[in-house]
Design an enzyme around this catalytic site. Structure first.
Site, PDB file in Angstrom:
ATOM      1  N   ASP A 105       0.816  -1.213   0.220  1.00  0.00           N
ATOM      2  CA  ASP A 105      -0.199   0.066  -0.053  1.00  0.00           C
ATOM      3  C   ASP A 105       0.694   1.310   0.049  1.00  0.00           C
ATOM      4  OD1 ASP A 105       0.732  -0.263   2.631  1.00  0.00           O
ATOM      5  OD2 ASP A 105      -0.701   0.000   3.751  1.00  0.00           O
ATOM      6  N   GLU A 106       2.139   1.218  -0.207  1.00  0.00           N
ATOM      7  CA  GLU A 106       2.845   2.434  -0.279  1.00  0.00           C
ATOM      8  C   GLU A 106       4.050   2.346  -1.184  1.00  0.00           C
ATOM      9  OE1 GLU A 106       5.014   3.806   3.042  1.00  0.00           O
ATOM     10  OE2 GLU A 106       4.895   1.678   4.105  1.00  0.00           O
TER      11      GLU A 106
END
Length: 434
Positions: A105-106
């Site tokens: 997610d990043e």
């Protein structure tokens, strides 16, 4: 150090919970907690609706239930998270050839390679907004917060300032002004132990850390850690965005819809995975010294164990032997949802056996199918019914499973209950993870 704000950090907001809310219309706008649903489970992600009740990542599920008893407690669907993450990473890679994923997610994006007409603040702000809009479009409405700065450190700090669904640019030259009031815990590598050591020395903020000499920080924290913190406290960070990281490990894992309880079956699955890992090592001319296993229990708790060999190996049989030994040290009586084997400490050479002996490769293993268990249906799991179609498990117990029939593209759907052995109901097909 860069003279422009040309490093972007994207952090998807409450990612696991947001995917669940996207795919489950009845949960949109409501508290959702993803993690272990049992008494000893741990929260992996909480939606922002749940965070208002004080629920946070790494909190015990027991405490989360006490704080927010009306939340939906769901186990993870990693295939859905991986698929969504791949969509996001494709958007980022289309924007710049230099993208460094950090997790599902990043990621960091190097804007200096993005073909922008210039790197003025107004230009990168517009680029960041367009990127966030594109991410929402391809993911079905998921939001991400963006930070942009002159380094990875500053971009990461900036992405925490306007959550959720925000964008912050730190203009070059203002980095220290931003950092000085902040707690030292915003610096990567300053965990609870390091923060406590600094606190005992009277250092709580980055301004206080900046005022301490490098020799004193090294005395407190050691040479490598001390030098790094001394530089970061002054916003000095010249780490590049690295698109293609050197391979650090080779692994294979599988997730199972029914909990595994048979130790012989688990050992066989680990041996099969070890064989695959050995084949991949040999294919790429690599070997490794450290063998590790990952075991995710039925309550979402993840355990790992590792052992380091005297010399590198690419032998599936050797990897399997070590992996089975590591499994022997774990309590898996409650059931296992995921098993994995990995090899790290990679090298491009192999220490030949000095005595001319080696372990024979094991033959292909014929494994029995796992026996169905009463935990075959876990909250949040995707299922399909012959008549009602696709849905997800609302809850199960005492021989009954309750399902809400809805998808990301439908309105909130009806709820029905069935015997767990109802032949018309079963797990929804999904891509293999191994």
């Amino acid at each position: 150090m860069r003279s422009t704000a040309s490093v972007l950090h994207l952090d998807l907001d409450a990612f696991f919970a947001a995917v669940e809310q996207r795919d489950k219309p009845s949960l949109r706008g409501k508290p959702v907690i993803v993690g272990g649903v049992g008494g000893r489970g741990v929260v992996a992600t909480a939606s922002y609706e749940a965070r208002t009740y004080g629920v946070r990542s790494a909190m015990s599920t027991r405490e989360a239930r006490a704080r927010c008893p009306h939340a939906a407690f769901l186990t993870g669907r990693f295939h859905a998270y991986r698929e969504t993450s791949s969509q996001v990473m494709a958007v980022l890679k289309a924007a710049s050839p230099l993208v460094e994923p950090l997790s599902l997610d990043e990621a960091f994006v190097d804007l200096a390679q993005a073909g922008l007409p210039d790197l003025e603040v107004a230009t990168v702000v517009e680029f960041g907004e367009q990127l966030r809009a594109r991410v929402a479009e391809v993911t079905g409405g998921l939001t991400g917060t963006v930070g942009i700065g002159s380094s990875k450190f500053i971009a990461k700090v900036a992405s925490e300032l306007d959550k959720p669904d925000g964008l912050t640019v730190v203009p070059p030259g203002t980095e220290s002004e931003l950092l000085r009031p902040m707690q030292v815990t915003v610096i990567p590598g300053v965990g609870p132990a390091t923060a406590e050591r600094l606190r005992r020395a009277g250092i709580r903020t980055i301004a206080e850390l900046e005022a301490v000499s490098e020799d004193e920080i090294v005395r407190l924290l050691g040479k490598a850690h001390g030098h790094g913190l001394f530089r970061l406290a002054r916003a000095e960070d010249d780490r590049p965005v690295v698109a293609d990281r050197e391979t650090k490990s080779v692994s294979s894992e599988g997730t199972y819809d029914t909990d595994l309880t048979d130790r012989r079956l688990m050992a066989g699955l680990l041996a099969r995975q070890a064989t695959h890992v050995g084949e991949r090592l040999r294919k790429h001319g690599l070997s490794g010294r450290t063998v590790s296993i990952k075991v995710r229990l039925h309550d979402f708790t993840t355990l790992s164990r590792s052992s380091t060999l005297a010399s590198p190996t690419d032998s599936g049989a050797t990897i399997a032997r070590v992996a089975r030994g590591l499994l022997d040290d774990l309590d898996t009586s409650g059931g296992v949802r995921l098993l994995g084997v990995g090899v790290s400490g990679l090298a491009d050479w192999i220490q030949e056996d000095l005595f001319g002996e080696s372990e024979p490769e094991e033959p292909e293993i014929d494994l029995p199918s796992p026996e169905p268990s009463q935990r075959a249906y876990v909250p949040g799991m995707d299922v399909v019914h012959d008549e009602m179609g696709p849905g997800w498990v609302w809850g199960s117990g005492k021989g009954v499973v309750t399902v809400r029939f809805e998808t990301a593209d439908t309105p909130p759907g009806p709820v029905r209950s069935y015997p767990v052995d109802d032949p018309a109901l079963g797990p929804a097909p999904r891509p293999l993870e191994d």
